[in-house]
Design a protein around this motif. Sequence first.
Motif, PDB file in Angstrom:
ATOM      1  N   VAL A  75       0.829  -1.201   0.000  1.00  0.00           N
ATOM      2  CA  VAL A  75       0.000   0.000   0.000  1.00  0.00           C
ATOM      3  C   VAL A  75       0.869   1.258   0.000  1.00  0.00           C
ATOM      4  N   ARG A  94       1.793  -4.341  -7.508  1.00  0.00           N
ATOM      5  CA  ARG A  94       0.749  -4.329  -6.504  1.00  0.00           C
ATOM      6  C   ARG A  94      -0.385  -5.304  -6.797  1.00  0.00           C
ATOM      7  N   ILE A  95      -0.879  -5.302  -8.033  1.00  0.00           N
ATOM      8  CA  ILE A  95      -2.055  -6.112  -8.341  1.00  0.00           C
ATOM      9  C   ILE A  95      -1.742  -7.609  -8.269  1.00  0.00           C
ATOM     10  N   ALA A  98      -1.447  -8.456  -4.712  1.00  0.00           N
ATOM     11  CA  ALA A  98      -2.732  -8.367  -3.999  1.00  0.00           C
ATOM     12  C   ALA A  98      -3.548  -9.655  -4.114  1.00  0.00           C
ATOM     13  N   PHE A 105      -7.379  -4.570   8.511  1.00  0.00           N
ATOM     14  CA  PHE A 105      -6.914  -3.395   9.219  1.00  0.00           C
ATOM     15  C   PHE A 105      -8.002  -3.091  10.234  1.00  0.00           C
ATOM     16  N   GLU A 126     -15.809 -12.619  -6.873  1.00  0.00           N
ATOM     17  CA  GLU A 126     -15.558 -12.170  -8.248  1.00  0.00           C
ATOM     18  C   GLU A 126     -14.235 -11.404  -8.340  1.00  0.00           C
ATOM     19  N   ILE A 127     -13.988 -10.557  -7.362  1.00  0.00           N
ATOM     20  CA  ILE A 127     -12.772  -9.739  -7.405  1.00  0.00           C
ATOM     21  C   ILE A 127     -11.524 -10.621  -7.384  1.00  0.00           C
ATOM     22  N   TYR A 128     -11.549 -11.673  -6.563  1.00  0.00           N
ATOM     23  CA  TYR A 128     -10.379 -12.549  -6.472  1.00  0.00           C
ATOM     24  C   TYR A 128     -10.491 -13.744  -7.410  1.00  0.00           C
TER      25      TYR A 128
ATOM     26  N   LYS B   3     -14.930  -9.230 -12.793  1.00  0.00           N
ATOM     27  CA  LYS B   3     -14.941  -8.555 -11.502  1.00  0.00           C
ATOM     28  C   LYS B   3     -15.489  -7.140 -11.630  1.00  0.00           C
ATOM     29  N   ALA B  89      -6.337   2.647   1.707  1.00  0.00           N
ATOM     30  CA  ALA B  89      -5.449   1.556   2.111  1.00  0.00           C
ATOM     31  C   ALA B  89      -6.060   0.205   1.770  1.00  0.00           C
ATOM     32  N   ILE B  90      -7.352   0.068   2.052  1.00  0.00           N
ATOM     33  CA  ILE B  90      -8.043  -1.182   1.742  1.00  0.00           C
ATOM     34  C   ILE B  90      -8.109  -1.391   0.231  1.00  0.00           C
ATOM     35  N   LEU B  92      -6.116  -0.382  -2.027  1.00  0.00           N
ATOM     36  CA  LEU B  92      -4.820  -0.728  -2.619  1.00  0.00           C
ATOM     37  C   LEU B  92      -4.393  -2.158  -2.291  1.00  0.00           C
ATOM     38  N   LEU B  93      -5.178  -2.828  -1.455  1.00  0.00           N
ATOM     39  CA  LEU B  93      -4.897  -4.235  -1.169  1.00  0.00           C
ATOM     40  C   LEU B  93      -5.575  -5.148  -2.167  1.00  0.00           C
ATOM     41  N   ARG B  94      -6.408  -4.573  -2.995  1.00  0.00           N
ATOM     42  CA  ARG B  94      -7.231  -5.399  -3.867  1.00  0.00           C
ATOM     43  C   ARG B  94      -6.590  -5.589  -5.241  1.00  0.00           C
ATOM     44  N   PRO B  95      -6.833  -6.734  -5.814  1.00  0.00           N
ATOM     45  CA  PRO B  95      -6.252  -6.981  -7.130  1.00  0.00           C
ATOM     46  C   PRO B  95      -7.022  -6.299  -8.257  1.00  0.00           C
ATOM     47  N   TYR B  96      -7.171  -5.001  -8.174  1.00  0.00           N
ATOM     48  CA  TYR B  96      -7.719  -4.262  -9.308  1.00  0.00           C
ATOM     49  C   TYR B  96      -7.101  -2.888  -9.334  1.00  0.00           C
ATOM     50  N   HIS B  97      -7.226  -2.227 -10.464  1.00  0.00           N
ATOM     51  CA  HIS B  97      -6.786  -0.848 -10.554  1.00  0.00           C
ATOM     52  C   HIS B  97      -7.896   0.006  -9.964  1.00  0.00           C
ATOM     53  N   LEU B  98      -7.547   0.848  -9.006  1.00  0.00           N
ATOM     54  CA  LEU B  98      -8.584   1.611  -8.308  1.00  0.00           C
ATOM     55  C   LEU B  98      -9.433   2.453  -9.256  1.00  0.00           C
TER      56      LEU B  98
END
Lengths: 333, 262
Positions: A75, A94-95, A98, A105, A126-128, B3, B89-90, B92-98
């Motif tokens: 992050v 990052r991706i 992730a 947190f 879906e996201i993962y 997604k 912060a949350i 940016l933990l995810r596997p996608y482009h914000l």
Amino acid sequence: MGRPILEVRNLVKNYQILEREPGLKGAVKALFKRTYRQKEAVRGINLDIQAGERVGYIGFNGAGKSTTIKMLAGVLKPDGGSVTVDGRDPHRERIENAKRIGAVFGQRTQLFWDIPVQESFSLLKEIYQIEDAEYAETLQLFTRELELQPLLDIPVRQLSLGQKMRCELAASFLHRPRIVYLDEPTIGLDIDIKETIRAFIREISEEWGTTVILTTHDLQDIESVCDRVIVLDDGRIIYDDQIRTLKETFSNERTLEVTLEPHRLFVLPETLKNRVQLLESGADDMTILAFDQRQITSGQLIREIVSHNTIQDVSVVVPKMESLIRKIYRKGA
Amino acid sequence: MRKYIALASSQMKLEMAYAAWYWASMFSVTMRLFILYFFWSAVYENKAEVSGIGLSTMLTYVVLATMIDQFRGGAGRELAQLIKQGGVAIELLRPYHLLDKLFAQDIGTKTSVFFRATMPLVIMSYFVFELDGPVSRSAGVAFIISLIFAVLLATAIDLLIGTLAFWTVNIWGLAVLQEALITILSGAIVPIVLFPEWFQEASRYMPFASLVYVPVGIYTGQIGGNGIMSSIMIQSGWVVLFFLATRWIYSIAVRKVTVFGG
């Protein structure tokens, strides 16, 4: 041991803090002229963590725990040094990174405030890109372990803190990550729920070989979940070892708590002066002594004390994690 | 891709999570339409036309402008919130482009706007106020295309302003300024042709007219012939420009993220 899943080298992070004089005048001044002060939050940390390890990461408020965690998770971008997670730079990739990590947190929710828990989970699916079968299996397991069944249809905003944290935890493990970062997952929870959460982390990590990095102020969490503890103070690591070793180092240390009859003064026999340490004396007629079993046994000590004092009550205390950690802080500072 | 579709559809669920709010906003947009209708009818009480525009054209214009205006922004405000309250912060933990995530959610929101605000407006307009249709069939098609670009551009501008929160933290002032500028300069209140000559000239070099004036102008025939093609080209140019700029600024910003509140 193979290559560590997590390698940290000379990690540094600084923050800019706005300097502002107090009061309205200061606030007005700060509108026109801004002066910043550098705060070194993390100053040169080195770490190697093996896959499957459960590491407790502790320190006072502001010691740099959360900042480190955020850099490990990708992050925040470090100001110096490097982080490698599973061979990747977590910030630059990052991706990709992730997909393989999970996190709680403690003070922020990752669930969707307005829709039921179940919907949050299926969105995460879906996201993962979790397979249907795997998702169903995982959800069933978590529902059982964390007693989620009654919560699934409730919008997140209506959950109590304990209910929410159980859901958060489920969400962070849902995609079977290789590493999970837990930043104060038990903050503000009651004993029962803390127990449930600890057991869950322990069991899932053992079953899936998940690496867990846990920060907390409750040392009970560390004792029950982790096998290694790292103590951070003022941005530096001041202790890093297996919990077993930590306990062994101090395993012969004991404290003796003595309560005298009212209005008596404690007398420390001359013969004991070199072998025990007077920690506290006087308050509420309670006296606390520290000693090492290798130098004097509890029996000998009590006998000596009793023969010189009028005693109401006496007890020998085996030190808890907490006092061990306090010792480390004292040494480190 | 899946997604992002899931994100969009979950955003639609979110939009419908509060029933009272949903119906109230549907009601308020309908009310706004009534007010505009009576206002302009009063203006035209003793006049046949204002700056060469007749009542029915003017009404068509304001109704469509109101309709398009409902699609304005949201994603940028969301981004600014995330930054200010530390939720980034949350994210940016995810596997996608914000930005992609916000864009997907924005599509969800705007689909919901379509059903919540656009549909009632269209129905009211044609059956209660009997507004004009598009000047020609081809103008109708061009209108739809131009409308899509207008909606995309609104999102892009909003996201750009939102991205600035990485530096300013609070973008409330900027957002208000943006609102005001867009409301006036886009022609959302009155058609740009009513503004002075120099202003109309200047607005050709600004993105705002592309937001409302262009699609509505195409519909009402104020923009016609070759103007349609070139206006749409300019619109798409702005869309591309703003999306690229936002991505570029974002990529710089992510390197200097600070997370507030621990």
